[in-house]
Design an enzyme around this catalytic site. Sequence first.
Site, PDB file in Angstrom:
ATOM      1  CG  HIS A 132      -1.904   0.970   1.404  1.00 15.13           C
ATOM      2  ND1 HIS A 132      -1.634   2.276   1.740  1.00 15.13           N
ATOM      3  CD2 HIS A 132      -3.245   0.897   1.253  1.00 15.13           C
ATOM      4  CE1 HIS A 132      -2.770   2.958   1.799  1.00 15.13           C
ATOM      5  NE2 HIS A 132      -3.767   2.145   1.506  1.00 15.13           N
TER       6      HIS A 132
ATOM      7  CG  ASP B  59       0.653  -2.196   6.209  1.00 13.44           C
ATOM      8  OD1 ASP B  59      -0.297  -2.299   7.015  1.00 13.44           O
ATOM      9  OD2 ASP B  59       0.552  -1.601   5.124  1.00 13.44           O
TER      10      ASP B  59
ATOM     11  CD  GLN C  82      -6.835  -4.428   4.343  1.00 16.27           C
ATOM     12  OE1 GLN C  82      -7.753  -5.113   4.781  1.00 16.27           O
ATOM     13  NE2 GLN C  82      -7.040  -3.216   3.862  1.00 16.27           N
TER      14      GLN C  82
ATOM     15  CE  LYS D 245      -7.295  -0.080   6.433  1.00 15.06           C
ATOM     16  NZ  LYS D 245      -8.028   0.304   5.248  1.00 15.06           N
TER      17      LYS D 245
ATOM     18  CB  CYS E 255      -3.536   3.280  -1.597  1.00 10.00           C
ATOM     19  SG  CYS E 255      -4.812   4.477  -1.264  1.00 10.00           S
TER      20      CYS E 255
HETATM   21  N1  PMP Z   1      -1.753  -0.627   4.620  1.00 11.61           N
HETATM   22  C1  PMP Z   1      -2.709  -1.383   4.079  1.00 11.61           C
HETATM   23  C2  PMP Z   1      -2.378  -2.769   3.619  1.00 11.61           C
HETATM   24  C3  PMP Z   1      -4.003  -0.876   3.957  1.00 11.61           C
HETATM   25  O1  PMP Z   1      -4.966  -1.620   3.410  1.00 11.61           O
HETATM   26  C4  PMP Z   1      -4.285   0.430   4.431  1.00 11.61           C
HETATM   27  C5  PMP Z   1      -5.676   1.037   4.330  1.00 11.61           C
HETATM   28  N2  PMP Z   1      -6.297   0.853   3.086  1.00 11.61           N
HETATM   29  C6  PMP Z   1      -3.242   1.163   4.991  1.00 11.61           C
HETATM   30  C7  PMP Z   1      -1.988   0.604   5.070  1.00 11.61           C
HETATM   31  C8  PMP Z   1      -3.433   2.569   5.480  1.00 11.61           C
HETATM   32  O2  PMP Z   1      -4.338   2.624   6.521  1.00 11.61           O
HETATM   33  P1  PMP Z   1      -4.917   4.042   7.027  1.00 11.61           P
HETATM   34  O3  PMP Z   1      -5.423   4.747   5.808  1.00 11.61           O
HETATM   35  O4  PMP Z   1      -5.991   3.669   7.970  1.00 11.61           O
HETATM   36  O5  PMP Z   1      -3.786   4.769   7.666  1.00 11.61           O
END
Ligand code: PMP
Length: 412
Positions: free
Chosen positions: A123, A200, A203, A226, A366
């Site tokens: 991401h 990270d 998920q 999440k 993203c």
């Molecule tokens: N890493 C991953 C794998 C994600 O799916 C996300 C959220 N889509 C993020 C980081 C970023 O999370 P946040 O926007 O809540 O900071």
Amino acid sequence: MDNNTNNYLADFPALDQQVNDERLAYLDNAATVQRPRQVIKALTDFYEQDNANVHRGVHTLAERATKDYEEARKKVQQFINAQSSDEIIFTKGCTDGLNLVASTYGEQNIQSGDEIVISIMEHHSNLIPWQQLAKRKNAILKYIELTPDGELDLTDAKNKITDKTKIVAVTHASNVLGTVTPLKELAAIAHQHGAIIVGDGAQAVPHMAIDVTDLDVDFYAFSGHKMMSPMGIGVLYGKASLLREMPPYQFGGEMINDVHRDQSTWADIPFKFEAGTQNIAGAVGLGAAIDYLNNIGMDNVQKKEQELVDYVLPQLIAIPDVQVYGPQSPAKHTGVIAFNINGLHPHDVATALDMDGVAVRAGHHCAQPLMEDLGVTATARASFYFYNTKNDADQLIKAIKETKEFFNIGTI
Ligand code: PMP
């Protein structure tokens, strides 16, 4: 548990509604999940009874708010099996936690010529902080590639991680491919080469039991929203020995020991990294979300989602002109399912599905370098949580077939 009348549904007011005159099938859980009444009540209770700023006050409400906040930290510690609650830093979210590590540990430890290794499925939150750090420091950013199935290629990881590597930063579960990475193995490889590893967990933490001690990760970031907490709260786990050596991320109230005209000293961890008034209600809500997940049991959460994947993935793959990304075997696939319908833009697909009450996301998620790798600019993405039912899956499959029919795409 009956898959069609999920026991938990009654706890989620937002799931009980119609959109476009259709029953809502909420399948955008990788973006954010819905909140149960228990979390909403914890927030209301906090604001109605305990609301005050933490740590500084001696009055009763300040003491109660401090107790609530620190209890939430303890719950997080136990939930991910960290050694100490000092290792739990409250952040704005996963993005904030990853930036914190890049801006403090990264800034302090990366030098010209050093290597940072990430994967191509990251991401942007776990990509751009390292890309920009590498640029600032004249360091080298390397990408671990994927197997043809969309899994992280461990052989490639072993080649890319060398004695020059200082930081390995890898997602624990992909927000596009529906794969789980071998984070524990990657941690061992990183450590053999004297590097640290950043996970990270955005998920992963909401969907499976996480044990940071067993994984032996040095840092691990995730978002509360999440996993049913309010928005704007997240967690960075870091090993105490590393956190203590790192410079602060931001400066201001709460994070200091002493301040003089020309110099200041810093509070001990975790407060050194929590400058200014924090999202106290958010932390309390996260604590309530953890209570809710613990009541179900994370193994049951994972099992429930796997049952849904086993049910829906083969049906999706069987629809002609539908392309599913990531592993085609349900056993290797999480509840995050990215797909395209040949000849249709994913935004049109998502709009058409919304007309049938099905909420999915469309876009690059993203993860633009991954999109390039997959040879697409965007995909649609259906993502499941434990509260979803076979009804939701049926509604998705039916809506995709109807969308194909509407746009006159191939056979149905
Ligand atoms: N890493 C991953 C794998 C994600 O799916 C996300 C959220 N889509 C993020 C980081 C970023 O999370 P946040 O926007 O809540 O900071």
